[in-house]
Structures are given as structure tokens and as C-alpha cells.
Design a protein around this motif. Structure first.
Motif, mmCIF file in Angstrom:
data_model
loop_
_atom_site.group_PDB
_atom_site.id
_atom_site.type_symbol
_atom_site.label_atom_id
_atom_site.label_comp_id
_atom_site.label_asym_id
_atom_site.label_seq_id
_atom_site.Cartn_x
_atom_site.Cartn_y
_atom_site.Cartn_z
ATOM 1 N N PHE A 76 -15.650 7.561 -4.183
ATOM 2 C CA PHE A 76 -14.915 7.058 -3.029
ATOM 3 C C PHE A 76 -15.735 6.038 -2.236
ATOM 4 C CE2 PHE A 76 -13.556 7.456 1.456
ATOM 5 C CZ PHE A 76 -12.234 7.038 1.315
ATOM 6 N N TYR A 77 -17.006 6.362 -2.012
ATOM 7 C CA TYR A 77 -17.861 5.503 -1.200
ATOM 8 C C TYR A 77 -18.676 4.497 -2.015
ATOM 9 C CZ TYR A 77 -16.958 8.381 2.939
ATOM 10 O OH TYR A 77 -16.377 9.033 3.997
ATOM 11 N N GLN A 78 -18.668 4.657 -3.334
ATOM 12 C CA GLN A 78 -19.481 3.794 -4.192
ATOM 13 C C GLN A 78 -20.961 3.872 -3.792
ATOM 14 O OE1 GLN A 78 -18.224 1.780 -7.052
ATOM 15 N NE2 GLN A 78 -16.870 3.524 -6.649
ATOM 16 N N LEU A 79 -21.426 5.094 -3.599
ATOM 17 C CA LEU A 79 -22.817 5.370 -3.260
ATOM 18 C C LEU A 79 -23.364 6.415 -4.231
ATOM 19 C CD1 LEU A 79 -22.626 5.685 0.654
ATOM 20 C CD2 LEU A 79 -23.687 3.819 -0.630
ATOM 21 N N PRO A 80 -24.662 6.430 -4.482
ATOM 22 C CA PRO A 80 -25.253 7.445 -5.367
ATOM 23 C C PRO A 80 -25.086 8.858 -4.794
ATOM 24 C CG PRO A 80 -26.779 5.627 -4.981
ATOM 25 C CD PRO A 80 -25.659 5.448 -4.010
ATOM 26 N N GLY A 81 -25.003 9.827 -5.681
ATOM 27 C CA GLY A 81 -24.810 11.210 -5.262
ATOM 28 C C GLY A 81 -25.928 11.762 -4.410
ATOM 29 N N ASP A 82 -27.144 11.210 -4.548
ATOM 30 C CA ASP A 82 -28.270 11.740 -3.774
ATOM 31 C C ASP A 82 -28.295 11.213 -2.341
ATOM 32 O OD1 ASP A 82 -29.021 9.129 -4.273
ATOM 33 O OD2 ASP A 82 -30.930 9.622 -5.237
ATOM 34 N N GLN A 83 -27.245 10.498 -1.948
ATOM 35 C CA GLN A 83 -27.139 10.065 -0.551
ATOM 36 C C GLN A 83 -26.218 10.970 0.263
ATOM 37 O OE1 GLN A 83 -27.348 5.260 -1.150
ATOM 38 N NE2 GLN A 83 -27.273 6.063 0.942
ATOM 39 N N PHE A 84 -25.803 12.114 -0.339
ATOM 40 C CA PHE A 84 -24.899 13.042 0.349
ATOM 41 C C PHE A 84 -25.531 14.427 0.459
ATOM 42 C CE2 PHE A 84 -22.224 9.902 -1.779
ATOM 43 C CZ PHE A 84 -21.390 9.487 -0.736
ATOM 44 N N ILE A 85 -25.262 15.089 1.571
ATOM 45 C CA ILE A 85 -25.575 16.506 1.711
ATOM 46 C C ILE A 85 -24.285 17.194 2.156
ATOM 47 C CG2 ILE A 85 -26.416 16.212 4.106
ATOM 48 C CD1 ILE A 85 -28.350 18.560 3.538
ATOM 49 N N LEU A 86 -23.954 18.297 1.498
ATOM 50 C CA LEU A 86 -22.698 18.996 1.770
ATOM 51 C C LEU A 86 -22.914 20.149 2.736
ATOM 52 C CD1 LEU A 86 -21.243 19.167 -1.863
ATOM 53 C CD2 LEU A 86 -21.044 17.321 -0.174
ATOM 54 N N GLY A 87 -21.904 20.403 3.559
ATOM 55 C CA GLY A 87 -22.040 21.465 4.545
ATOM 56 C C GLY A 87 -20.775 22.269 4.732
ATOM 57 N N GLN A 237 -29.978 7.749 3.493
ATOM 58 C CA GLN A 237 -30.802 7.327 2.360
ATOM 59 C C GLN A 237 -31.368 8.571 1.664
ATOM 60 O OE1 GLN A 237 -33.621 4.167 2.951
ATOM 61 N NE2 GLN A 237 -32.213 2.964 4.235
ATOM 62 N N PRO A 238 -31.634 8.491 0.363
ATOM 63 C CA PRO A 238 -32.056 9.663 -0.415
ATOM 64 C C PRO A 238 -33.250 10.418 0.164
ATOM 65 C CG PRO A 238 -31.523 7.864 -1.889
ATOM 66 C CD PRO A 238 -31.455 7.301 -0.504
ATOM 67 N N ALA A 243 -35.255 15.504 2.396
ATOM 68 C CA ALA A 243 -36.022 16.228 3.419
ATOM 69 C C ALA A 243 -35.207 17.372 4.020
ATOM 70 C CB ALA A 243 -36.462 15.258 4.515
ATOM 71 N N LEU A 244 -33.882 17.213 4.057
ATOM 72 C CA LEU A 244 -33.010 18.222 4.663
ATOM 73 C C LEU A 244 -32.583 19.309 3.678
ATOM 74 C CD1 LEU A 244 -30.664 15.858 6.726
ATOM 75 C CD2 LEU A 244 -32.494 17.305 7.641
ATOM 76 N N GLU A 245 -32.520 18.983 2.404
ATOM 77 C CA GLU A 245 -31.960 19.895 1.404
ATOM 78 C C GLU A 245 -32.605 21.286 1.366
ATOM 79 O OE1 GLU A 245 -29.547 20.291 -0.590
ATOM 80 O OE2 GLU A 245 -28.507 18.384 -0.625
ATOM 81 N N PRO A 246 -33.926 21.419 1.558
ATOM 82 C CA PRO A 246 -34.504 22.771 1.517
ATOM 83 C C PRO A 246 -33.954 23.718 2.592
ATOM 84 C CG PRO A 246 -36.221 21.119 1.275
ATOM 85 C CD PRO A 246 -34.985 20.382 1.664
ATOM 86 N N VAL A 247 -33.387 23.157 3.653
ATOM 87 C CA VAL A 247 -32.861 23.990 4.743
ATOM 88 C C VAL A 247 -31.428 24.428 4.461
ATOM 89 C CG1 VAL A 247 -32.464 24.076 7.245
ATOM 90 C CG2 VAL A 247 -34.372 22.755 6.340
ATOM 91 N N ARG A 248 -30.754 23.700 3.629
ATOM 92 C CA ARG A 248 -29.359 24.035 3.312
ATOM 93 C C ARG A 248 -29.298 25.363 2.554
ATOM 94 N NH1 ARG A 248 -26.103 23.465 -1.031
ATOM 95 N NH2 ARG A 248 -27.700 22.314 -2.227
#
Length: 361
Positions: A76-87, A237-238, A243-248
Motif C-alpha cells: 500500500f505504501y510502497q515501503l520496505p517491511g522493516d519500516q513498520f512496527i505493528l501494535g 526508518q528501519p 530499536a523499538l522491536e525488543p519492547v513489543r
């Protein structure tokens, strides 16, 4: 039992009365709920079709990487998958950021009044909260930038702002971003992004590529009509995402939510329809306010904050007795105002009729 001192000072979130509760309490057959900025048109039909067509094994954990939804966002956004964090809603993205970046040695800057979860999570982490008052419902970005110091870790910007609905212009936001040090994270909360009609609104996806310390949060709870599924996301940005993923938390977005959100993204005609109907409703509210001398903020969200020159709780109760649930401004920093979700055409007409009866008595 040990509880953090700062947590003892907080009050838990208090959900409003349910539609069924109000019906029973007041003996009414119909209730119009306009208190939580939900989509009055529900969600895309594609969501139901997707859930029906894909049987799930509920004994199995959700996909912890959110592969289906991440792929849908990427396309949808034409961005790499590593630019998203899901919540679990964008609320959880806010919580993740606070947990990862704030502690008692840090402070965080935000407007006031604004979405209360920024402050709530900062207090839990023991951070100092620096609140800068709005000017005519808009962030005072100059003073917010001036408040940033060596201890600042996160700055929160809500555009359109909740509860005022006012958005920030492209020029003002870029000037602000250029004033913030690279080691301070800027959170740009765009929960109501899909409703924005302002010509001077910025392109946050462009800005993400320019500012490595910027993260944009969005949700499927508002325009997409998936509040019951609790799913949101952040874009950055990736390096910031990593940096945030370990907290998810593992498996934080459930299987149904991932499927529903993926399907909802594919129906932009539905989003366009909701945006058009929302803007028509806003115009009707604004015309009504002009006619009856009520002040309001020029909203870009799916709600409007109206100043009634009387106690907000009193106005809330009067409106509820007529079968309409709005949001009292007492908890929002505007004790003589109501925040009213823009409903369907029929709901708008009924709401304005009820307000007219109350204020002309």
C-alpha cells in the motif's frame, strides 16, 4: 505490595457508558453514540468477506511477525517491511515508545490538551513531562522546540490534534522538525490522517525519509472502522523500528485483526466515501455553530469540539437524555465544551436538532 509512586497518582481509564446501559437507564429505544470517534459507517465489506473466506485455527498463536499485514502495508505504501512496527492499536505503539525511551532521567515534551496516553505512559516510566499549552487549538511548536533540552528523549505531536481536531501545516511542521536534535525522537500521531482535507497538510511519508528520528503512528480504529480489532502501526526508518522491536510483546496483534486490517487497506473507495461524508457533516456542524453563535475549532478529524458556554457535564447529560452520547470536555481540558463525533447524515441531523432544543430552551 509494591506499586510505583507515580502509578499511585494515576487514575485508570474510565470507559463511557455502553449503548445498552444508557437505553436501560433512560428508557430509550435508540441511542446515537458519538463519544469515541468511531466510524458511523462501520468497516469495508471486504473485511467480512476476508474473515469468512479464511478459516483460522484459534488454538494457534498469531503470526508474531504480522506477515500478511506487513505485506499489505508494504504494498500500500510502497515501503520496505522493516519500516513498520505493528501494535494492538496505535495506543500500544505509544506505550512501546515510552517504555523503550523514557525513564526518570529523561523528560518528554507534548502539547496540552492533547491525547492523554502520551502523558499517562510517560508518568508510568517516571519521566518528567513538559506540557506546552495549545494556541487556539494548535500546537505551539516554537515553545515546544524551546522546551527541548539535554534530558529530552521524546516529543509528541498529534496532527490532527485530539481533542481540538486542528492539524499542523507543512511549513510549520518542517520548521519544527529542523529545530529538534537528531537524538530526540519525534512521534507524529496521525490517528485521524485519513480524514484530513486541509490543502497545507504535510506528507509524513516523505518526512520519514528525511528525518531518522521521526516515527509516524496510524490506526485502523478510526476511518477503517476496525476499533473492535485493536490494530495500529508505526512507520519510521528501519534503525528506529529495530530499536523499538525488543519492547513489543510477542503476538501483540491477533490473527483476526491482521486479516481484517489487510482486507480493509484494499478498499480505498470506502475510505474516500467516509472522508466525503465526514466533511459534509463537519460543514453542517459549522453552519449550525455560526447560526447559533457557538465557537468551535476548525477540525480536520472525524469529530468537532464545540464550546457551549455552559458546564460540559450538564450539556452532556442533557444531550444523553435525548439519546445522544457525546464526550464531555471536562476530561479533555475544555470544561464548557463537548467533543462530538461526526456521524452519518441522519445522525448529524438528529444531533443538531437535539442541541438546538437544549440551547434554545
Amino acid at each position: 505490595m509494591y506499586i510505583k509512586d507515580q502509578v499511585k497518582k494515576l487514575t485508570p481509564y474510565k470507559p463511557g457508558k455502553t449503548v445498552d446501559d444508557v437505553k436501560k437507564e433512560l428508557g430509550l429505544d435508540e441511542i446515537i453514540k458519538l463519544a469515541s470517534n468511531e466510524n458511523p459507517f462501520g468497516c469495508s465489506k471486504k473485511v467480512g468477506e476476508e474473515l469468512t473466506a479464511n478459516a483460522l485455527n484459534y488454538a494457534i498463536y498469531p503470526d508474531g511477525g504480522g506477515t500478511v499485514l506487513r505485506k499489505a502495508l508494504t504494498e500500500f505504501y510502497q515501503l520496505p517491511g522493516d519500516q513498520f512496527i505493528l501494535g494492538n492499536g496505535s495506543d500500544e505503539i505509544i506505550q512501546i515508545i515510552a517504555r523503550a525511551m523514557l525513564d526518570s532521567s529523561k523528560n518528554t515534551v507534548m502539547a496540552t490538551p492533547t491525547f492523554p496516553q502520551y502523558k499517562h505512559n510517560a508518568v508510568i516510566e517516571g519521566a518528567e513531562v513538559l506540557e506546552i499549552p495549545l494556541i487556539d487549538g494548535v500546537h505551539d511548536l516554537d515553545k515546544m522546540a524551546q522546551a527541548v533540552n539535554d534530558q529530552t528523549a521524546v516529543v509528541w505531536v498529534c496532527s490532527p490534534n485530539n481533542p481540538t481536531g486542528v492539524s499542523i501545516s507543512d511549513q510549520d511542521l518542517k520548521q519544527f522538525l529542523n529545530k529538534i536534535p537528531n537524538d530526540v525522537v519525534i512521534v507524529l500521531d496521525e490517528a485521524y490522517f485519513e480524514y484530513v482535507a486541509a490543502d497545507d497538510y504535510y506528507d509524513s511519508l516523505e518526512l520519514i525519509q528525511q528525518y531518522p528520528n521521526l516515527i509516524v503512528t496510524r490506526t485502523f480504529s478510526k476511518a477503517y472502522g476496525l476499533a473492535g480489532f485493536r490494530v495500529g502501526y508505526g512507520i519510521a526508518q528501519p534503525a528506529l523500528i529495530q530499536a523499538l522491536e525488543p519492547v513489543r510483546e510477542p503476538f501483540n496483534t491477533n490473527s483476526l485483526a491482521q486479516l481484517a486490517a489487510s482486507a480493509a487497506l484494499k478498499d480505498q473507495d470506502f475510505i474516500k466515501y467516509c472522508k466525503e461524508q465526514n466533511r459534509k457533516g463537519i460543514v453542517k456542524f459549522q453552519q449550525f455553530c455560526e447560526e447559533y453563535g457557538l465557537s468551535y475549532f476548525p477540525t480536520q478529524g472525524n469529530f468537532i469540539l464545540i464550546h457551549f458556554n455552559r458546564d460540559a457535564d450538564e450539556m452532556f447529560e442533557s444531550l444523553m437524555k435525548k439519546g445522544i452520547i457525546a464526550r464531555s470536555g471536562h476530561a479533555l481540558g475544555y470544561p464548557e465544551s463537548l467533543r462530538i463525533t461526526i456521524g452519518s447524515e441522519e445522525q448529524v441531523e438528529k444531533t443538531l436538532k437535539a442541541i438546538k432544543e437544549i440551547i434554545t430552551q
